[in-house]
Structures are given as structure tokens and as C-alpha cells.
Design a protein around this motif. Sequence first.
Motif, PDB file in Angstrom:
ATOM      1  N   LEU A  16      49.591  17.035  30.665  1.00 41.65           N
ATOM      2  CA  LEU A  16      50.117  16.181  31.043  1.00 41.65           C
ATOM      3  C   LEU A  16      50.587  17.758  32.459  1.00 41.65           C
ATOM      4  CD1 LEU A  16      51.723  14.966  28.166  1.00 41.65           C
ATOM      5  CD2 LEU A  16      52.022  13.401  29.776  1.00 41.65           C
ATOM      6  N   TYR A  17      49.333  17.290  33.708  1.00 41.60           N
ATOM      7  CA  TYR A  17      49.711  17.725  34.653  1.00 41.60           C
ATOM      8  C   TYR A  17      49.380  19.068  34.480  1.00 41.60           C
ATOM      9  CZ  TYR A  17      52.093  13.787  35.861  1.00 41.60           C
ATOM     10  OH  TYR A  17      52.561  12.714  37.002  1.00 41.60           O
ATOM     11  N   HIS A  22      43.257  20.029  35.014  1.00 44.43           N
ATOM     12  CA  HIS A  22      43.575  20.015  37.157  1.00 44.43           C
ATOM     13  C   HIS A  22      44.577  19.696  37.745  1.00 44.43           C
ATOM     14  CE1 HIS A  22      39.717  22.219  36.880  1.00 44.43           C
ATOM     15  NE2 HIS A  22      39.436  21.771  36.528  1.00 44.43           N
ATOM     16  N   GLY A  23      45.842  19.279  36.689  1.00 43.08           N
ATOM     17  CA  GLY A  23      47.060  18.798  36.796  1.00 43.08           C
ATOM     18  C   GLY A  23      46.993  17.150  36.927  1.00 43.08           C
ATOM     19  N   VAL A  24      46.320  17.169  36.210  1.00 41.86           N
ATOM     20  CA  VAL A  24      45.895  14.805  35.417  1.00 41.86           C
ATOM     21  C   VAL A  24      46.852  14.675  34.442  1.00 41.86           C
ATOM     22  CG1 VAL A  24      44.403  14.568  37.645  1.00 41.86           C
ATOM     23  CG2 VAL A  24      44.315  15.009  34.714  1.00 41.86           C
ATOM     24  N   VAL A  25      47.338  13.872  34.015  1.00 40.37           N
ATOM     25  CA  VAL A  25      47.476  13.631  33.182  1.00 40.37           C
ATOM     26  C   VAL A  25      46.612  12.376  32.064  1.00 40.37           C
ATOM     27  CG1 VAL A  25      49.388  10.850  31.825  1.00 40.37           C
ATOM     28  CG2 VAL A  25      50.479  12.622  33.805  1.00 40.37           C
ATOM     29  N   VAL A  26      46.319  13.284  31.667  1.00 35.22           N
ATOM     30  CA  VAL A  26      45.016  12.651  30.901  1.00 35.22           C
ATOM     31  C   VAL A  26      44.578  11.409  30.043  1.00 35.22           C
ATOM     32  CG1 VAL A  26      42.860  13.188  29.259  1.00 35.22           C
ATOM     33  CG2 VAL A  26      44.160  15.171  30.815  1.00 35.22           C
ATOM     34  N   ALA A  27      45.890  10.810  29.321  1.00 34.01           N
ATOM     35  CA  ALA A  27      45.564   9.809  28.707  1.00 34.01           C
ATOM     36  C   ALA A  27      45.592   9.027  29.822  1.00 34.01           C
ATOM     37  CB  ALA A  27      46.410   9.456  28.074  1.00 34.01           C
ATOM     38  N   TYR A  45      55.307  22.640  26.962  1.00 37.80           N
ATOM     39  CA  TYR A  45      55.334  23.273  27.562  1.00 37.80           C
ATOM     40  C   TYR A  45      54.605  24.705  27.733  1.00 37.80           C
ATOM     41  CZ  TYR A  45      55.574  25.341  31.841  1.00 37.80           C
ATOM     42  OH  TYR A  45      55.309  26.118  33.572  1.00 37.80           O
ATOM     43  N   GLU A  46      53.114  24.575  28.021  1.00 42.87           N
ATOM     44  CA  GLU A  46      52.513  25.650  28.426  1.00 42.87           C
ATOM     45  C   GLU A  46      52.498  26.311  28.720  1.00 42.87           C
ATOM     46  OE1 GLU A  46      50.425  26.145  25.932  1.00 42.87           O
ATOM     47  OE2 GLU A  46      50.069  23.832  25.125  1.00 42.87           O
ATOM     48  N   LYS A  47      53.178  27.640  28.465  1.00 47.49           N
ATOM     49  CA  LYS A  47      53.601  29.105  29.645  1.00 47.49           C
ATOM     50  C   LYS A  47      52.583  29.980  30.541  1.00 47.49           C
ATOM     51  CE  LYS A  47      58.211  30.668  28.676  1.00 47.49           C
ATOM     52  NZ  LYS A  47      59.007  30.693  27.615  1.00 47.49           N
ATOM     53  N   ARG A  48      51.758  30.471  29.628  1.00 48.47           N
ATOM     54  CA  ARG A  48      50.569  30.893  29.484  1.00 48.47           C
ATOM     55  C   ARG A  48      50.452  30.908  31.420  1.00 48.47           C
ATOM     56  NH1 ARG A  48      46.181  31.902  24.790  1.00 48.47           N
ATOM     57  NH2 ARG A  48      44.852  30.894  27.073  1.00 48.47           N
ATOM     58  N   ASP A  49      49.740  31.695  32.012  1.00 44.18           N
ATOM     59  CA  ASP A  49      49.564  31.243  33.561  1.00 44.18           C
ATOM     60  C   ASP A  49      48.086  30.288  32.828  1.00 44.18           C
ATOM     61  OD1 ASP A  49      51.610  32.303  34.748  1.00 44.18           O
ATOM     62  OD2 ASP A  49      50.629  34.035  34.780  1.00 44.18           O
ATOM     63  N   ASP A  50      47.052  30.633  32.657  1.00 46.18           N
ATOM     64  CA  ASP A  50      45.889  29.805  32.375  1.00 46.18           C
ATOM     65  C   ASP A  50      45.813  28.446  31.938  1.00 46.18           C
ATOM     66  OD1 ASP A  50      46.289  31.409  29.962  1.00 46.18           O
ATOM     67  OD2 ASP A  50      44.018  31.048  29.737  1.00 46.18           O
ATOM     68  N   ARG A  51      47.151  28.614  30.983  1.00 45.79           N
ATOM     69  CA  ARG A  51      47.672  26.678  31.007  1.00 45.79           C
ATOM     70  C   ARG A  51      48.489  26.179  31.768  1.00 45.79           C
ATOM     71  NH1 ARG A  51      46.503  26.576  24.268  1.00 45.79           N
ATOM     72  NH2 ARG A  51      46.686  24.719  25.028  1.00 45.79           N
ATOM     73  N   ARG A  52      49.211  26.321  31.997  1.00 52.00           N
ATOM     74  CA  ARG A  52      50.712  25.908  32.638  1.00 52.00           C
ATOM     75  C   ARG A  52      50.142  24.368  32.316  1.00 52.00           C
ATOM     76  NH1 ARG A  52      55.059  29.711  33.041  1.00 52.00           N
ATOM     77  NH2 ARG A  52      53.704  31.181  33.540  1.00 52.00           N
ATOM     78  N   GLY A  53      51.261  24.207  32.184  1.00 48.84           N
ATOM     79  CA  GLY A  53      51.961  22.305  32.243  1.00 48.84           C
ATOM     80  C   GLY A  53      52.245  22.242  31.077  1.00 48.84           C
ATOM     81  N   THR A  54      52.354  20.414  30.730  1.00 51.57           N
ATOM     82  CA  THR A  54      52.267  20.005  28.950  1.00 51.57           C
ATOM     83  C   THR A  54      50.910  19.189  29.023  1.00 51.57           C
ATOM     84  OG1 THR A  54      52.967  18.106  30.139  1.00 51.57           O
ATOM     85  CG2 THR A  54      55.099  19.685  30.335  1.00 51.57           C
TER      86      THR A  54
END
Length: 183
Positions: A16-17, A22-27, A45-54
Amino acid sequence: MRRANADVWLLNETDLYGTNSHGVVVAREVARALGMSYYTSTEFYEKRDDRRGTSGNAIVSRYPLHSGRRMTIPMYLSEGGYDWAKSSSEPRCGQRSALSARIDVPNVDGTSTTLNLVNLHTENKANAKVRRKQYDAVVAELVLPGEPTIVAGDLNTISPFEGSSFRKYLEQRWAELGPSGAQ
């Protein structure tokens, strides 16, 4: 997914983002592409730089979804569970979750049957006993005895022979409870 033409998809680890998507809501994107409805919720909420987002779980359905619920799955830390907030290699906030939603499936006689869809995600870094307890907690919270229900998702049965052991456990539960699931 179009070729399979399924009426329902229960999806895990959907962004989700997130950076990965690439910042979209996959579902939402899957539902749009298939012309279906969806219900989604975050898990981490992923905190690693290469996976940021939820990231989270989703239910995508040909039939309209209603009565949606989300459940945070217990970690059972004292019994071998895992807390992602303490991970240094994959830092995240949140914990495993389950979703449920209902659909009204048309019958040949013009009536419909309400079907409960339950999508869960048990912890891969926990032991098999904890994963079984997590499954049982989800069933106890989101499954109503006697209601037609599908329970599926990522059970993370990753230990040697855990998958076959879990199937035997489910067979035993079915034998105990029968098709009505009376508890």
C-alpha cells in the motif's frame, strides 16, 4: 489472474503506497484490472529504505464485499513468537493480521448464500506451535460456527514436515467440529 478467472482472491504481502510497488495500492490496482471489488488493510510499515511504505493483506472479489473486519494476530512472544519491531535487518512497525469480509454468492434458484472470506498471515519467524495458535485465534475471532466460510492465506508452514502436520491438524479439527464448525 485473468486466465484463472477466479471469483475471489485472498492476497498477502500486498503493498500500500510502498517503494516496491511504485507507490500504488496493489489490491486496488488488481481489483481495477479485473473489474472486481476489494478490501485491504495494512500489516506493517516497512522502515528499510528499499522497501519504504506499508504492506498488508487483501481480499479481491467478483461479488461486492461487505461486513469487513481486520484482526491483529497475537504474537505469543513467550511461546516462540516474533516481534518485527526488534529486527535490525528488516525493521518494521506493526504485526501480522487477518481480514474477513462477506460476499453474497448467487444460487441457481435466484437466492444467494452469504460466504465469509477469511484471509490470514501467520508469522514465518515464529515456531510451528505459535503459527497453529495464531490460526486458532483467527478462527475463534473471525469464523462464526455454522456460517459457510473459506479460511486461507499465507500460513508460513516452512519447517520440515510442518505443512503435512498442519493439514493433519485441520483434518482433526474437521472431525471434531464437523461441517457446522460448532465450538
